[in-house]
Design a protein around this motif. Sequence first.
Motif, PDB file in Angstrom:
ATOM      1  N   VAL A 157       0.836  -1.204   0.000  1.00  0.00           N
ATOM      2  CA  VAL A 157       0.000   0.000   0.000  1.00  0.00           C
ATOM      3  C   VAL A 157       0.870   1.253   0.000  1.00  0.00           C
ATOM      4  CG1 VAL A 157      -1.701   1.317   1.320  1.00  0.00           C
ATOM      5  CG2 VAL A 157      -2.000  -1.131   1.028  1.00  0.00           C
ATOM      6  N   GLY A 158       1.949   1.245   0.758  1.00  0.00           N
ATOM      7  CA  GLY A 158       2.864   2.388   0.765  1.00  0.00           C
ATOM      8  C   GLY A 158       3.481   2.622  -0.605  1.00  0.00           C
ATOM      9  N   PHE A 159       3.936   1.543  -1.256  1.00  0.00           N
ATOM     10  CA  PHE A 159       4.492   1.671  -2.606  1.00  0.00           C
ATOM     11  C   PHE A 159       3.446   2.220  -3.567  1.00  0.00           C
ATOM     12  CE2 PHE A 159       4.739  -0.175  -6.845  1.00  0.00           C
ATOM     13  CZ  PHE A 159       5.913   0.421  -7.299  1.00  0.00           C
ATOM     14  N   ALA A 160       2.226   1.677  -3.508  1.00  0.00           N
ATOM     15  CA  ALA A 160       1.161   2.135  -4.408  1.00  0.00           C
ATOM     16  C   ALA A 160       0.861   3.616  -4.196  1.00  0.00           C
ATOM     17  CB  ALA A 160      -0.106   1.300  -4.201  1.00  0.00           C
ATOM     18  N   LEU A 161       0.856   4.058  -2.942  1.00  0.00           N
ATOM     19  CA  LEU A 161       0.593   5.465  -2.643  1.00  0.00           C
ATOM     20  C   LEU A 161       1.699   6.361  -3.196  1.00  0.00           C
ATOM     21  CD1 LEU A 161      -1.129   7.599  -1.212  1.00  0.00           C
ATOM     22  CD2 LEU A 161       0.228   7.181   0.840  1.00  0.00           C
ATOM     23  N   ILE A 162       2.943   5.986  -2.957  1.00  0.00           N
ATOM     24  CA  ILE A 162       4.073   6.796  -3.443  1.00  0.00           C
ATOM     25  C   ILE A 162       4.106   6.801  -4.971  1.00  0.00           C
ATOM     26  CG2 ILE A 162       6.608   6.896  -3.546  1.00  0.00           C
ATOM     27  CD1 ILE A 162       6.554   5.843  -0.613  1.00  0.00           C
ATOM     28  N   TYR A 163       3.918   5.640  -5.577  1.00  0.00           N
ATOM     29  CA  TYR A 163       3.920   5.535  -7.041  1.00  0.00           C
ATOM     30  C   TYR A 163       2.797   6.372  -7.653  1.00  0.00           C
ATOM     31  CZ  TYR A 163       3.314   3.408 -11.631  1.00  0.00           C
ATOM     32  OH  TYR A 163       3.160   3.211 -12.974  1.00  0.00           O
ATOM     33  N   ALA A 164       1.594   6.221  -7.118  1.00  0.00           N
ATOM     34  CA  ALA A 164       0.445   6.955  -7.663  1.00  0.00           C
ATOM     35  C   ALA A 164       0.638   8.459  -7.517  1.00  0.00           C
ATOM     36  CB  ALA A 164      -0.848   6.509  -6.966  1.00  0.00           C
ATOM     37  N   CYS A 165       1.071   8.905  -6.359  1.00  0.00           N
ATOM     38  CA  CYS A 165       1.279  10.350  -6.154  1.00  0.00           C
ATOM     39  C   CYS A 165       2.360  10.876  -7.088  1.00  0.00           C
ATOM     40  CB  CYS A 165       1.655  10.635  -4.702  1.00  0.00           C
ATOM     41  SG  CYS A 165       0.287  10.450  -3.552  1.00  0.00           S
ATOM     42  N   THR A 166       3.477  10.161  -7.177  1.00  0.00           N
ATOM     43  CA  THR A 166       4.584  10.614  -8.021  1.00  0.00           C
ATOM     44  C   THR A 166       4.164  10.701  -9.482  1.00  0.00           C
ATOM     45  OG1 THR A 166       6.172   9.610  -6.510  1.00  0.00           O
ATOM     46  CG2 THR A 166       6.963  10.139  -8.719  1.00  0.00           C
ATOM     47  N   MET A 167       3.572   9.630 -10.006  1.00  0.00           N
ATOM     48  CA  MET A 167       3.187   9.613 -11.423  1.00  0.00           C
ATOM     49  C   MET A 167       2.103  10.638 -11.731  1.00  0.00           C
ATOM     50  SD  MET A 167       5.132   7.581 -12.929  1.00  0.00           S
ATOM     51  CE  MET A 167       6.479   7.607 -11.807  1.00  0.00           C
ATOM     52  N   ASN A 168       1.152  10.801 -10.825  1.00  0.00           N
ATOM     53  CA  ASN A 168       0.080  11.759 -11.076  1.00  0.00           C
ATOM     54  C   ASN A 168       0.566  13.198 -10.946  1.00  0.00           C
ATOM     55  OD1 ASN A 168      -2.241  10.131 -11.781  1.00  0.00           O
ATOM     56  ND2 ASN A 168      -2.127   9.342  -9.712  1.00  0.00           N
ATOM     57  N   PHE A 169       1.538  13.448 -10.079  1.00  0.00           N
ATOM     58  CA  PHE A 169       2.118  14.791 -10.011  1.00  0.00           C
ATOM     59  C   PHE A 169       2.945  15.087 -11.257  1.00  0.00           C
ATOM     60  CE2 PHE A 169       1.674  14.822  -5.194  1.00  0.00           C
ATOM     61  CZ  PHE A 169       0.671  15.762  -5.217  1.00  0.00           C
ATOM     62  N   LEU A 170       3.636  14.078 -11.787  1.00  0.00           N
ATOM     63  CA  LEU A 170       4.441  14.298 -12.987  1.00  0.00           C
ATOM     64  C   LEU A 170       3.592  14.726 -14.183  1.00  0.00           C
ATOM     65  CD1 LEU A 170       7.065  11.387 -12.878  1.00  0.00           C
ATOM     66  CD2 LEU A 170       7.481  13.833 -12.546  1.00  0.00           C
ATOM     67  N   VAL A 171       2.384  14.182 -14.298  1.00  0.00           N
ATOM     68  CA  VAL A 171       1.556  14.542 -15.455  1.00  0.00           C
ATOM     69  C   VAL A 171       0.827  15.868 -15.266  1.00  0.00           C
ATOM     70  CG1 VAL A 171       1.247  12.149 -16.172  1.00  0.00           C
ATOM     71  CG2 VAL A 171      -0.462  13.199 -14.705  1.00  0.00           C
ATOM     72  N   MET A 172       0.931  16.462 -14.101  1.00  0.00           N
ATOM     73  CA  MET A 172       0.241  17.733 -13.853  1.00  0.00           C
ATOM     74  C   MET A 172       1.018  18.941 -14.370  1.00  0.00           C
ATOM     75  SD  MET A 172      -1.189  17.025 -10.025  1.00  0.00           S
ATOM     76  CE  MET A 172      -1.922  18.614  -9.808  1.00  0.00           C
ATOM     77  N   PHE A 173       2.318  18.793 -14.549  1.00  0.00           N
ATOM     78  CA  PHE A 173       3.153  19.934 -14.912  1.00  0.00           C
ATOM     79  C   PHE A 173       3.675  19.774 -16.336  1.00  0.00           C
ATOM     80  CE2 PHE A 173       3.577  19.272 -10.301  1.00  0.00           C
ATOM     81  CZ  PHE A 173       2.980  20.452  -9.875  1.00  0.00           C
TER      82      PHE A 173
END
Length: 189
Positions: A157-173
């Motif tokens: 769950v920790g990996f999924a949270l970090i991965y999801a946040c990182t990838m979704n932040f990358l596509v925002m900018f």
Amino acid sequence: MCIRDSLLDMPFTYMTVFDVVRNQYFYLGETLLYELPSAANFVVATFHIVEMADPGNEGLVYGLLTTISNLGGPFARAIGNQVFSLFSPNLSDDSNYETDSPAFRQTVANSFTLTYFLVFVSCLFIWFLPNQKDEAQWRKANWGSQKAFAYITVLVVGFALIYACTMNFLVMFPSTMCLKIAGGEGCEE
């Protein structure tokens, strides 16, 4: 439920993609047909938590399961950005939507077909859930608990949270959305 929602969604999606009915209200309106029952189903589906949680621990278990459930959307979106970047013509290129060529329509249809296929495959995991209250209580009483399962769950769950946040932040900018890891075509130097 996942099969019902997908079967309900398919005709609206494919009729819109292949220009049988090209209307945003037709495409988006069907969402109203199943969002309300889905919300009620979520509440009813979480009642099994009362049977699985120890007395006095129900709130913590409910919070954990709700968090994991809500993490599924952003995690799937992050993986989807990477998978759908492999499709050609590119699904992220706005000009493809404006041109609306038959090849691009087929690509969009293929992306929805992959999505529906994965939904149907995920439904196979329903067999791991207990059938009724008695089976849930039997599992709780007879299946041993191991700390290793708790550690593995926290790590996943920790990996999924970090991965999801990182990838979704990358596509925002704009400066990072072009990165291949974020589902882009690669940034020009």
